[in-house]
Enzyme design. Structure first.
Site, PDB file in Angstrom:
ATOM      1  N   SER A   1      -2.777  -7.616   3.101  1.00 10.16           N
ATOM      2  CA  SER A   1      -3.015  -7.481   4.542  1.00 10.16           C
ATOM      3  C   SER A   1      -3.334  -8.850   5.136  1.00 10.16           C
ATOM      4  CB  SER A   1      -4.173  -6.509   4.806  1.00 10.16           C
ATOM      5  OG  SER A   1      -3.869  -5.231   4.313  1.00 10.16           O
TER       6      SER A   1
ATOM      7  N   ARG B   1      -2.279  -6.358  -8.331  1.00  5.92           N
ATOM      8  CA  ARG B   1      -1.178  -7.273  -8.036  1.00  5.92           C
ATOM      9  C   ARG B   1      -1.081  -8.403  -9.037  1.00  5.92           C
ATOM     10  NH1 ARG B   1      -3.277  -7.771  -2.065  1.00  5.92           N
ATOM     11  NH2 ARG B   1      -5.073  -7.234  -3.334  1.00  5.92           N
TER      12      ARG B   1
ATOM     13  N   LYS C   1     -16.067  -7.046   5.206  1.00  6.60           N
ATOM     14  CA  LYS C   1     -14.974  -7.874   5.734  1.00  6.60           C
ATOM     15  C   LYS C   1     -14.845  -7.705   7.248  1.00  6.60           C
ATOM     16  CE  LYS C   1     -11.852  -7.354   1.732  1.00  6.60           C
ATOM     17  NZ  LYS C   1     -10.575  -6.743   1.346  1.00  6.60           N
TER      18      LYS C   1
ATOM     19  N   HIS D   1       0.843  -1.204   0.000  1.00  9.46           N
ATOM     20  CA  HIS D   1       0.000   0.000   0.000  1.00  9.46           C
ATOM     21  C   HIS D   1       0.880   1.257   0.000  1.00  9.46           C
ATOM     22  CE1 HIS D   1      -3.049  -2.658   2.333  1.00  9.46           C
ATOM     23  NE2 HIS D   1      -3.569  -2.473   1.138  1.00  9.46           N
TER      24      HIS D   1
HETATM   25  P1  ADP Z   1      -9.879  -3.580  -0.425  1.00  9.75           P
HETATM   26  O1  ADP Z   1     -10.547  -4.321   0.685  1.00  9.75           O
HETATM   27  O2  ADP Z   1     -10.657  -2.376  -0.899  1.00  9.75           O
HETATM   28  O3  ADP Z   1      -9.352  -4.401  -1.570  1.00  9.75           O
HETATM   29  P2  ADP Z   1      -7.160  -3.386   0.524  1.00  9.75           P
HETATM   30  O4  ADP Z   1      -6.695  -2.619   1.718  1.00  9.75           O
HETATM   31  O5  ADP Z   1      -7.014  -4.857   0.573  1.00  9.75           O
HETATM   32  O6  ADP Z   1      -8.641  -2.908   0.313  1.00  9.75           O
HETATM   33  O7  ADP Z   1      -6.455  -2.844  -0.781  1.00  9.75           O
HETATM   34  C1  ADP Z   1      -6.593  -1.511  -1.183  1.00  9.75           C
HETATM   35  C2  ADP Z   1      -6.001  -1.343  -2.573  1.00  9.75           C
HETATM   36  O8  ADP Z   1      -4.593  -1.570  -2.507  1.00  9.75           O
HETATM   37  C3  ADP Z   1      -6.524  -2.321  -3.615  1.00  9.75           C
HETATM   38  O9  ADP Z   1      -6.606  -1.659  -4.853  1.00  9.75           O
HETATM   39  C4  ADP Z   1      -5.467  -3.389  -3.664  1.00  9.75           C
HETATM   40  O10 ADP Z   1      -5.426  -4.034  -4.915  1.00  9.75           O
HETATM   41  C5  ADP Z   1      -4.221  -2.543  -3.453  1.00  9.75           C
HETATM   42  N1  ADP Z   1      -3.103  -3.340  -2.922  1.00  9.75           N
HETATM   43  C6  ADP Z   1      -3.096  -4.120  -1.824  1.00  9.75           C
HETATM   44  N2  ADP Z   1      -1.900  -4.715  -1.656  1.00  9.75           N
HETATM   45  C7  ADP Z   1      -1.118  -4.289  -2.696  1.00  9.75           C
HETATM   46  C8  ADP Z   1       0.229  -4.571  -3.122  1.00  9.75           C
HETATM   47  N3  ADP Z   1       1.008  -5.429  -2.449  1.00  9.75           N
HETATM   48  N4  ADP Z   1       0.678  -3.969  -4.255  1.00  9.75           N
HETATM   49  C9  ADP Z   1      -0.129  -3.126  -4.938  1.00  9.75           C
HETATM   50  N5  ADP Z   1      -1.408  -2.837  -4.611  1.00  9.75           N
HETATM   51  C10 ADP Z   1      -1.897  -3.401  -3.496  1.00  9.75           C
END
Ligand code: ADP
Length: 159
Positions: A128, A90, A41, A17
């Protein structure tokens, strides 16, 4: 002045992130990292804890602010006078869900555009959920999350 919103659960924020945040901060005038509060979630960290951690780890970026929202993303965007949604990609597995979300948001408000940023390959496996899974078993996540997040995870999973 272009304001972009990076929405997500951030439960908790990872180096993946943070990579997207730092790259966005270079490209847009103003970036709002927005924690979605009404997610279906089950979360480990409360919204306040997630915001606090995000604030700590983004403090070095003068044009990044942290906020939360519990309404429709496009309505939140309008309230912030923001026109760009940032999302990270990703793997191919992210694509279908992201396409659905971007298409839905476009239907709701076609003035708002979703921009996708490819993950830094070193973080392509990072989520996460993976971080929480590792921390639950007291293994090191120091390469995967910023130090304050590592500390917060240690406290959550204190034996
Ligand atoms: P959500 O529940 O909305 O998917 P996340 O916190 O899991 O929220 O992810 C927020 C955004 O960050 C999403 O667009 C996700 O694809 C992106 N993201 C999460 N991890 C990574 C990573 N390792 N590299 C690039 N983008 C990421």
């Amino acid at each position: 002045m272009v304001t972009a919103v990076y929405p997500g659960s951030f439960d908790p924020v990872t180096n993946g992130h943070l990579d997207i945040i730092s790259r966005s901060a270079k490209r847009f005038d103003h970036v709002i990292v927005a924690v979605l509060t009404n997610s279906s979630k089950q979360s480990l960290f409360s919204v306040e804890e997630r915001k606090q951690l995000l604030q700590e780890v983004t403090a070095e970026f003068s044009n990044v602010v942290v906020d939360s929202f519990d309404n429709l993303l496009v309505d939140y965007m309008v309230s912030q006078q923001a026109s760009i949604i940032i999302r990270g990609l990703r793997a191919v597995s992210d694509f279908e869900y992201e396409l659905q979300m971007a298409s839905t948001n476009r239907t709701l408000n076609d003035e708002i555009e979703t921009f996708f940023m490819m993950t830094n390959p070193i973080y392509s496996f990072l989520s996460s959920s993976i971080v929480k899974e590792i921390a639950r078993y007291h293994a090191s996540v120091s390469e995967l999350v910023p130090a304050p997040v590592e500390q917060a995870l240690r406290l959550k999973f204190k034996p």
